[in-house]
Enzyme design. Structure first.
Site: not given
Length: 335
Positions: A12-13, A33-34, A38, A117, A149, A153
Site C-alpha cells: 500500500g501507500f 499484502d493481498n 496495494g 497504524a 471505520y 479502529k
C-alpha cells in the site's frame, strides 16, 4: 541495530514507503499484502532489495499468515479497510477486527513488538482541538455507516492494549493524520488531494463533498514514515504509548482545492471551478463528516523526536509531479 520487521499492507501507500525507509536504515523487512488495494508497482524497487521478502497473502487467512512469517522483532500492522462510503460496513468491521487479531497473534507467537497504524478518525466529532491522545472520543450514531471505520479502529486499539495486559506484548499505537504523497491512491481512497489533482489534470471541476469548510491536517508521507521509523527504533520511548503523527497545519477542504489549483497553474488556467456535492448525493445511505481535525503533536515531539519537515505546498508540488506521469491527454487536447 538491525531488526527483522514485518509490515502488513506492505504494497500500500504507507506500507511501501515504510519498507523503503527501514531498508535504507539497514533493517530486514518482511512484507505481506493481498494486493486488493496495494500494488506491486509500489514495490517495484523494493522487491529487488536483498533484505526484503514479500508474501502475497490475506491476513484473514491465519494459517497462511502464520506459516509465511519467521521470527521477527517488530510487527507493524498497516493493512486495513477504510471508511465505507461506497462499500460494506460489515467488510470494514471484519477486515479491521479479525485482521488485527490475527496480526496480534503472529506478534505474540514470536514475542515481537506490535505497532498498530490507527487513525485520527477515532477522535470523531470531539470539539476539543487540537486532538490530544488521552482525550475522549466522540463518535456519531451507529445508524451512520461511516462510523464503523472509527469504531473498528478503536476496537483494534483496545484489542492491542488487551494483548499488552494479558500477554505482556509490547504495543505502540500511532494515529495517522491525512498522509499523502507519491504512490497515493488516485481516488477518494487516497484522499481529496489525489482527486483534486486528477480532476484538474483532466480539465474538470473540482468535486467537494459538503460545503468545503470542513478542515483537515495533511501530512506528507516522508514525515508520517519518520514517525513510524522512530517508533520502531526507540522501544524505550514507544512501548505502551499512543502517538498522534500529523502535520500541525489545519486547512479547509475548499482552501486545499484552491491551493492545488494555484500550484498547478501550468496545467490549468483561470479560476478554479468548484462543484459542491451534497453528502446525500454521494452515498445511498446517510453519511456524516467530521468538521475539524488537527493533531496535538507534543507527545510525539517529546518522546519520538517527531517534527513535520515538509510544508503542505512543497509536499503537494512533489505529489502533483508524481501524479502527472499518469495523465495522458486525449488527442483533442494535443491538437
Amino acid at each position: 541495530m538491525t531488526q527483522h520487521i514485518l509490515i502488513t499492507g506492505v504494497a500500500g501507500f504507507l506500507g511501501s514507503h515504510l519498507a523503503d525507509a527501514l531498508l535504507q536504515r539497514g533493517h530486514r523487512v518482511i512484507g505481506v499484502d493481498n494486493l486488493s488495494m496495494g500494488s506491486r508497482e509500489n514495490l517495484q524497487f523494493t522487491l529487488a532489495h536483498p533484505a526484503f521478502t514479500f508474501h502475497k497473502l490475506d491476513i484473514l487467512d491465519q494459517e497462511a499468515f502464520e506459516a509465511a512469517v519467521p521470527a521477527v522483532d517488530v510487527l507493524v500492522h498497516m493493512a486495513a479497510a477504510k471508511i465505507p462510503r461506497y462499500s460494506s460496513r460489515l467488510g470494514t468491521l471484519r477486515i479491521n477486527s479479525q485482521g488485527s487479531e490475527n496480526a496480534l497473534e503472529v506478534a505474540r507467537n514470536r514475542q515481537a513488538r506490535f505497532i498498530l497504524a490507527s487513525t485520527s478518525d477515532v477522535y470523531g466529532k470531539s470539539p476539543q482541538l487540537p486532538f490530544k491522545e488521552d482525550q475522549d472520543t466522540v463518535l456519531g450514531s451507529s445508524l451512520i455507516g461511516r462510523w464503523s471505520y472509527a469504531t473498528s479502529k478503536l476496537f483494534d486499539e483496545h484489542l492491542a492494549w488487551g494483548y499488552q495486559e494479558e500477554y505482556n506484548l509490547g504495543v505502540t499505537i500511532i494515529r495517522i493524520f491525512g498522509s499523502y504523497g507519491p504512490r497515493q491512491h488516485r481516488s477518494w481512497w487516497g484522499g481529496p488531494q489525489s482527486v483534486f489533482i486528477d480532476t484538474l489534470l483532466k480539465g474538470q471541476s473540482i468535486p467537494i463533498h459538503g460545503d468545503g469548510q470542513q478542515t483537515r491536517s495533511f501530512t506528507y508521507v516522508r514525515d508520517t514514515v519518520a514517525g513510524f521509523v522512530a517508533a520502531v527504533e526507540k522501544p524505550e520511548a514507544a512501548t505502551g504509548q499512543l502517538f498522534n503523527i500529523g502535520d500541525d497545519r489545519e486547512i479547509s477542504i475548499l482552501d486545499l482545492a484552491h491551493l492545488i489549483h494555484r500550484l498547478m497553474n501550468s496545467h490549468s488556467t483561470g479560476e478554479a471551478k468548484i462543484q459542491l456535492i451534497p453528502y446525500q448525493a454521494i452515498a445511498e445511505r446517510p453519511y456524516e463528516d467530521v468538521r475539524r481535525r488537527v493533531p496535538d503533536n507534543r507527545k510525539a515531539r517529546q518522546l519520538l523526536g517527531f517534527t513535520p519537515q515538509t510544508s503542505l505546498e512543497e509536499g503537494l508540488k512533489q505529489t502533483i509531479a508524481w501524479q502527472c506521469q499518469f495523465y495522458q491527454p486525449s488527442p483533442l487536447e494535443t491538437v
